[in-house]
Scaffold this motif. Structure first.
Motif, PDB file in Angstrom:
ATOM      1  N   THR A 170     -20.416   0.365  26.650  1.00 58.25           N
ATOM      2  CA  THR A 170     -20.295   0.276  28.110  1.00 58.25           C
ATOM      3  C   THR A 170     -18.985   0.931  28.559  1.00 58.25           C
ATOM      4  O   THR A 170     -18.594   0.801  29.708  1.00 58.25           O
ATOM      5  N   ASP A 171     -18.328   1.652  27.641  1.00 59.54           N
ATOM      6  CA  ASP A 171     -17.059   2.326  27.954  1.00 59.54           C
ATOM      7  C   ASP A 171     -17.259   3.478  28.930  1.00 59.54           C
ATOM      8  O   ASP A 171     -18.386   3.867  29.237  1.00 59.54           O
ATOM      9  N   ASP A 172     -16.132   4.044  29.344  1.00 57.70           N
ATOM     10  CA  ASP A 172     -16.167   5.204  30.232  1.00 57.70           C
ATOM     11  C   ASP A 172     -16.604   6.447  29.447  1.00 57.70           C
ATOM     12  O   ASP A 172     -16.763   6.419  28.227  1.00 57.70           O
ATOM     13  N   MET A 173     -16.806   7.553  30.168  1.00 59.14           N
ATOM     14  CA  MET A 173     -17.305   8.785  29.568  1.00 59.14           C
ATOM     15  C   MET A 173     -16.411   9.261  28.428  1.00 59.14           C
ATOM     16  O   MET A 173     -16.901   9.649  27.366  1.00 59.14           O
ATOM     17  N   ARG A 174     -15.114   9.260  28.634  1.00 63.99           N
ATOM     18  CA  ARG A 174     -14.183   9.770  27.622  1.00 63.99           C
ATOM     19  C   ARG A 174     -14.342   9.021  26.294  1.00 63.99           C
ATOM     20  O   ARG A 174     -14.477   9.627  25.242  1.00 63.99           O
ATOM     21  N   ASN A 175     -14.351   7.707  26.349  1.00 62.12           N
ATOM     22  CA  ASN A 175     -14.490   6.903  25.134  1.00 62.12           C
ATOM     23  C   ASN A 175     -15.887   7.020  24.530  1.00 62.12           C
ATOM     24  O   ASN A 175     -16.039   6.997  23.305  1.00 62.12           O
ATOM     25  N   GLN A 176     -16.891   7.153  25.371  1.00 60.25           N
ATOM     26  CA  GLN A 176     -18.245   7.345  24.845  1.00 60.25           C
ATOM     27  C   GLN A 176     -18.365   8.702  24.143  1.00 60.25           C
ATOM     28  O   GLN A 176     -19.027   8.812  23.110  1.00 60.25           O
ATOM     29  N   SER A 235     -23.649  12.589  33.910  1.00 59.53           N
ATOM     30  CA  SER A 235     -22.758  13.076  34.971  1.00 59.53           C
ATOM     31  C   SER A 235     -21.965  14.283  34.483  1.00 59.53           C
ATOM     32  O   SER A 235     -21.065  14.142  33.660  1.00 59.53           O
ATOM     33  N   GLU A 251     -18.154  13.814  35.306  1.00 65.11           N
ATOM     34  CA  GLU A 251     -17.459  12.928  34.361  1.00 65.11           C
ATOM     35  C   GLU A 251     -17.305  13.601  33.001  1.00 65.11           C
ATOM     36  O   GLU A 251     -16.256  13.498  32.366  1.00 65.11           O
ATOM     37  N   SER A 279     -13.654  15.174  30.699  1.00 57.19           N
ATOM     38  CA  SER A 279     -13.308  14.818  29.312  1.00 57.19           C
ATOM     39  C   SER A 279     -13.643  15.946  28.331  1.00 57.19           C
ATOM     40  O   SER A 279     -13.621  15.743  27.124  1.00 57.19           O
ATOM     41  N   THR A 283     -26.809   1.906  28.609  1.00 57.53           N
ATOM     42  CA  THR A 283     -25.577   2.223  29.345  1.00 57.53           C
ATOM     43  C   THR A 283     -24.922   3.529  28.881  1.00 57.53           C
ATOM     44  O   THR A 283     -23.776   3.803  29.234  1.00 57.53           O
ATOM     45  N   LYS A 304     -23.833   7.422  28.408  1.00 57.44           N
ATOM     46  CA  LYS A 304     -23.483   8.471  29.361  1.00 57.44           C
ATOM     47  C   LYS A 304     -23.543   9.878  28.776  1.00 57.44           C
ATOM     48  O   LYS A 304     -23.601  10.848  29.501  1.00 57.44           O
TER      49      LYS A 304
END
Length: 129
Positions: free
Chosen positions: A46-52, A83, A86, A90, A118, A120
């Protein structure tokens, strides 16, 4: 194995991909399923784009390595994201990883309405040896 890069132009160089890769005399080809930020227990990040993106790269690298292949021999890397904005904020993460391994791959980029749960970003690779 022989690889030949086909780049009629130079503009793609700053985008970290090539127009085509010809492979001759390959000993094997590994078709990787799309790798995303799925944790070892099977749960979706459920992390943000960068961490995913970081997790997806780590997962892809693990699959390639455990199969006995090398990331430098990725010849196709397709990118799916929910996205574009997003993802490109990254993009440096992916570019650094590509440069680190000296990867020269053909790529196609897709923005999709959704990925599983979830997620991305998903990376789909073809690797040769």
């Amino acid at each position: 194995m022989e690889k030949r890069i086909i780049n009629p132009w130079q503009w793609q160089d700053s985008r970290s991909y090539v127009q085509a890769v010809e492979v001759k005399h390959a000993e094997g080809t590994l078709y990787c399923a799309g790798q995303a930020a799925v944790l070892a227990d099977g749960s979706s990040s459920t992390d943000d784009m960068r961490n995913q993106l970081i997790q997806a790269i780590e997962n892809l690298e693990q699959v390639i390595t455990e199969a006995g292949y090398e990331c430098r021999n990725i010849v196709r890397l397709n990118i799916l994201t929910t996205s574009s904005a997003e993802f490109f904020s990254s993009f440096d993460i992916l570019q650094q990883w590509i440069a680190k391994h000296g990867i020269k791959q053909a790529s196609t980029f897709y923005e999709v309405s959704s990925l599983f749960e979830t997620l991305k970003v998903e990376l789909e690779a073809t690797v040769v040896r």
